[in-house]
Design a protein around this motif. Sequence first.
Motif, PDB file in Angstrom:
ATOM      1  N   LEU A  87      27.567  46.434  31.028  1.00 57.94           N
ATOM      2  CA  LEU A  87      28.394  47.231  31.865  1.00 57.94           C
ATOM      3  C   LEU A  87      29.785  46.649  31.908  1.00 57.94           C
ATOM      4  CD1 LEU A  87      26.027  48.371  34.808  1.00 57.94           C
ATOM      5  CD2 LEU A  87      26.282  49.700  32.438  1.00 57.94           C
ATOM      6  N   SER A  88      30.617  47.303  32.057  1.00 53.95           N
ATOM      7  CA  SER A  88      32.189  46.774  32.088  1.00 53.95           C
ATOM      8  C   SER A  88      32.841  47.398  33.520  1.00 53.95           C
ATOM      9  CB  SER A  88      32.995  47.348  30.958  1.00 53.95           C
ATOM     10  OG  SER A  88      32.620  46.699  29.719  1.00 53.95           O
ATOM     11  N   CYS A  89      33.691  46.411  33.969  1.00 50.21           N
ATOM     12  CA  CYS A  89      34.343  46.636  35.305  1.00 50.21           C
ATOM     13  C   CYS A  89      35.629  46.482  35.128  1.00 50.21           C
ATOM     14  CB  CYS A  89      33.644  46.057  36.643  1.00 50.21           C
ATOM     15  SG  CYS A  89      34.734  46.484  38.079  1.00 50.21           S
TER      16      CYS A  89
ATOM     17  N   GLU B 299      34.283  51.479  36.303  1.00 47.48           N
ATOM     18  CA  GLU B 299      33.025  51.042  35.799  1.00 47.48           C
ATOM     19  C   GLU B 299      32.836  52.094  34.329  1.00 47.48           C
ATOM     20  OE1 GLU B 299      31.551  50.871  40.250  1.00 47.48           O
ATOM     21  OE2 GLU B 299      32.756  52.230  38.840  1.00 47.48           O
TER      22      GLU B 299
ATOM     23  N   THR C 179      28.514  53.868  37.625  1.00 49.73           N
ATOM     24  CA  THR C 179      27.966  54.281  36.299  1.00 49.73           C
ATOM     25  C   THR C 179      26.502  54.247  36.233  1.00 49.73           C
ATOM     26  OG1 THR C 179      28.402  53.852  33.888  1.00 49.73           O
ATOM     27  CG2 THR C 179      27.888  52.040  35.433  1.00 49.73           C
TER      28      THR C 179
ATOM     29  N   TYR D 147      27.481  49.875  40.526  1.00 46.52           N
ATOM     30  CA  TYR D 147      28.460  49.725  41.200  1.00 46.52           C
ATOM     31  C   TYR D 147      29.291  48.441  41.023  1.00 46.52           C
ATOM     32  CZ  TYR D 147      27.381  54.115  43.740  1.00 46.52           C
ATOM     33  OH  TYR D 147      26.739  55.311  44.010  1.00 46.52           O
ATOM     34  N   CYS D 148      30.398  48.606  40.615  1.00 46.48           N
ATOM     35  CA  CYS D 148      31.131  47.174  40.825  1.00 46.48           C
ATOM     36  C   CYS D 148      32.075  47.238  42.061  1.00 46.48           C
ATOM     37  CB  CYS D 148      32.226  47.147  39.628  1.00 46.48           C
ATOM     38  SG  CYS D 148      33.475  46.082  39.515  1.00 46.48           S
TER      39      CYS D 148
ATOM     40  N   TRP E 102      28.356  42.981  41.310  1.00 50.68           N
ATOM     41  CA  TRP E 102      27.520  44.232  40.910  1.00 50.68           C
ATOM     42  C   TRP E 102      26.616  44.680  41.895  1.00 50.68           C
ATOM     43  CZ3 TRP E 102      29.063  47.385  37.064  1.00 50.68           C
ATOM     44  CH2 TRP E 102      29.984  46.985  36.065  1.00 50.68           C
TER      45      TRP E 102
END
Length: 123
Positions: A20-22, A6, A117, A95-96, A36
């Motif tokens: 946010l990115s995963c 993440e 993250t 959390y991813c 997520w």
Amino acid sequence: QVHLVESGGGSVQAGGSLRLSCDASGDIASRNCMGWFRQAPGKERDWVAAINTRFGFTNYADSVRGQFTISQDNAKNTVYLQMNSLIPEDSAMYYCAAARRCMGWAATDFAYWGQGTQVTVSS
């Protein structure tokens, strides 16, 4: 095996936005469902949103529907969480997670997890 990372967390003022990115890698058959979750100190880990990466179907927790948007870029093996109109109650570790199929939204329904993250929203 599936590896998830993440990014995109940080501190933002109430009313602001974060994306946010995963980034996912590994067995694609084990991550047809990406989700997520978020967990604040002393609280349970709560499901936020999920996407079926094969068809793009999405699901949202009632608490974030209309506020957050989950999306994907399959070419990049990346799942995003666009978070708008943030309030302090949105502060949490995000959390991813990945699952073979979207069968449920409990943490136990997801086999793989990123490191998290942090998102902090100030008033």
